[in-house]
Design a protein around this motif. Structure first.
Motif, PDB file in Angstrom:
ATOM      1  N   UNK A 145       0.812  -1.221   0.000  1.00 19.81           N
ATOM      2  CA  UNK A 145       0.000   0.000   0.000  1.00 19.81           C
ATOM      3  C   UNK A 145       0.841   1.266   0.000  1.00 19.81           C
ATOM      4  N   UNK A 146       2.086   1.198   0.472  1.00 21.78           N
ATOM      5  CA  UNK A 146       2.894   2.417   0.577  1.00 21.78           C
ATOM      6  C   UNK A 146       3.262   2.980  -0.794  1.00 21.78           C
ATOM      7  N   UNK A 147       3.200   2.152  -1.839  1.00 26.11           N
ATOM      8  CA  UNK A 147       3.567   2.625  -3.179  1.00 26.11           C
ATOM      9  C   UNK A 147       2.656   3.750  -3.654  1.00 26.11           C
ATOM     10  N   UNK A 148       1.421   3.784  -3.160  1.00 26.58           N
ATOM     11  CA  UNK A 148       0.468   4.800  -3.598  1.00 26.58           C
ATOM     12  C   UNK A 148       0.846   6.200  -3.123  1.00 26.58           C
ATOM     13  N   UNK A 149       1.748   6.294  -2.157  1.00 30.33           N
ATOM     14  CA  UNK A 149       2.078   7.586  -1.554  1.00 30.33           C
ATOM     15  C   UNK A 149       3.545   7.948  -1.753  1.00 30.33           C
ATOM     16  N   UNK A 150       4.164   7.361  -2.762  1.00 30.04           N
ATOM     17  CA  UNK A 150       5.607   7.512  -2.952  1.00 30.04           C
ATOM     18  C   UNK A 150       5.949   7.761  -4.418  1.00 30.04           C
ATOM     19  N   UNK A 151       5.833   9.008  -4.910  1.00 32.04           N
ATOM     20  CA  UNK A 151       6.247   9.299  -6.292  1.00 32.04           C
ATOM     21  C   UNK A 151       7.728   8.999  -6.495  1.00 32.04           C
ATOM     22  N   UNK A 152       8.081   8.575  -7.716  1.00 28.56           N
ATOM     23  CA  UNK A 152       9.476   8.312  -8.071  1.00 28.56           C
ATOM     24  C   UNK A 152       9.969   9.387  -9.039  1.00 28.56           C
ATOM     25  N   UNK A 153      11.210   9.792  -8.906  1.00 36.08           N
ATOM     26  CA  UNK A 153      11.789  10.768  -9.826  1.00 36.08           C
ATOM     27  C   UNK A 153      13.148  10.287 -10.306  1.00 36.08           C
ATOM     28  N   UNK A 154      13.552  10.781 -11.471  1.00 36.93           N
ATOM     29  CA  UNK A 154      14.868  10.452 -12.002  1.00 36.93           C
ATOM     30  C   UNK A 154      15.267  11.436 -13.077  1.00 36.93           C
ATOM     31  N   UNK A 155      16.559  11.609 -13.284  1.00 40.14           N
ATOM     32  CA  UNK A 155      17.025  12.526 -14.325  1.00 40.14           C
ATOM     33  C   UNK A 155      18.402  12.095 -14.810  1.00 40.14           C
ATOM     34  N   UNK A 156      18.697  12.476 -16.044  1.00 40.46           N
ATOM     35  CA  UNK A 156      20.021  12.256 -16.615  1.00 40.46           C
ATOM     36  C   UNK A 156      20.232  13.334 -17.665  1.00 40.46           C
ATOM     37  N   UNK A 157      21.465  13.788 -17.842  1.00 42.60           N
ATOM     38  CA  UNK A 157      21.739  14.887 -18.752  1.00 42.60           C
ATOM     39  C   UNK A 157      22.659  14.472 -19.886  1.00 42.60           C
ATOM     40  N   UNK A 158      22.471  15.144 -21.014  1.00 42.86           N
ATOM     41  CA  UNK A 158      23.340  15.011 -22.183  1.00 42.86           C
ATOM     42  C   UNK A 158      23.462  13.573 -22.654  1.00 42.86           C
ATOM     43  N   UNK A 159      22.313  12.955 -23.011  1.00 43.30           N
ATOM     44  CA  UNK A 159      22.319  11.587 -23.527  1.00 43.30           C
ATOM     45  C   UNK A 159      21.561  11.541 -24.847  1.00 43.30           C
ATOM     46  N   UNK A 160      21.913  10.583 -25.676  1.00 39.13           N
ATOM     47  CA  UNK A 160      21.181  10.378 -26.920  1.00 39.13           C
ATOM     48  C   UNK A 160      19.951   9.525 -26.645  1.00 39.13           C
ATOM     49  N   UNK A 161      19.000   9.532 -27.576  1.00 36.44           N
ATOM     50  CA  UNK A 161      17.740   8.840 -27.354  1.00 36.44           C
ATOM     51  C   UNK A 161      17.892   7.326 -27.276  1.00 36.44           C
TER      52      UNK A 161
END
Length: 260
Positions: A145-161
């Motif tokens: 149940x805790x997954x419903x209250x836990x947004x995930x974020x991520x980032x990376x810079x200067x990469x090709x598709x």
């Protein structure tokens, strides 16, 4: 929330990698219909938590899961919905409008997808999400149940598709409480628990999440320093046995001298 996971404490990670392929068939209701589109695939798999020794950790996706992904190329941004295509592999696909397939992009992602709560305006790469909840329900001994209250974020810079690797981070704090039966006899079970922090500590609130660095800030004045946890079907607790309660809370600090 359609993501069923057992979570580690804040900032444990999952790993996402990507590849890309051209796409020719564009759905008629796609807002980018009639433009040159390119399909990018993210494959999200579980990664060992780095901040806590947590037993029983697992990550899984279910049909309908989706995340918001912002692609930034020299200040020109696209906000794209990436939808789960293969639960077993954790594969997500999104169709993006491309200018140069060899160009490098900055990538910002947030799970779950919410078009109204995610921006791509060249100025404010932020999302507004609730972290934690004042009322939560645990089914048996499960922590899902805790997954419903836990947004995930991520980032990376200067990469090709075709070479995207995203490490997604949890934003919530996982609270684990072990209730030990020291009575010497079997007890019928537990039906509820209350977790209370100092008055000024937000255990549940709306937060602004900065997608560029993953930092979070409380948004507005609506917050709760209490979590009411309902427990269903806990079952009997034998003598000398321990039953574990789980709750997701917003990131918080307890000052020296204070106790939760």
């Amino acid at each position: 929330m359609r993501h069923t996971r057992i979570l580690a404490i804040i900032y444990a990670s999952i790993l996402a990698t990507a590849c890309s392929d051209p796409v020719n068939d564009t759905p008629a209701d796609n807002p980018q219909s009639g433009t040159d589109l390119h399909t990018v695939t993210l494959r999200a798999t579980h990664d060992t938590p780095t901040r806590t020794d947590f037993d029983g950790t697992s990550t899984s996706w279910v049909d309908g899961d989706a995340m918001s992904v912002i692609l930034d190329r020299n200040g020109e941004q696209q906000a794209v919905k990436f939808t789960l295509t293969d639960a077993a592999e954790g594969a997500f696909e999104g169709s993006i409008k491309t200018v140069d397939l060899d160009a490098e992009y900055d990538i910002y992602a947030v799970y779950p997808y919410n078009e109204q709560k995610t921006t791509a305006d060249n100025k404010n790469d932020k999302a507004l999400f609730d972290i934690g909840s004042a009322r939560q329900t645990q089914q048996g001994a499960s922590a899902s149940h805790v997954a419903a209250y836990d947004p995930l974020t991520g980032s990376v810079k200067a990469v090709s598709l075709d070479n995207i690797s995203l490490r997604m981070h949890h934003t919530a704090t996982l609270i684990r409480l072990g209730l030990h039966n020291a009575t010497g006899s079997t007890i019928s079970g537990i039906t509820s628990a209350t977790i209370t922090a100092p008055t000024t500590t937000a255990l549940a609130a709306s937060h602004t999440i900065d997608l560029t660095d993953g930092s979070v800030e409380v948004a507005g004045e609506q917050m709760s320093n209490t979590i009411e946890l309902t427990v269903k079907e806990s079952g009997e607790i034998a003598p000398d046995a321990t039953f574990t309660l789980w709750a997701a809370a917003a990131p918080f600090e307890i000052a020296d001298g204070q106790t939760p």
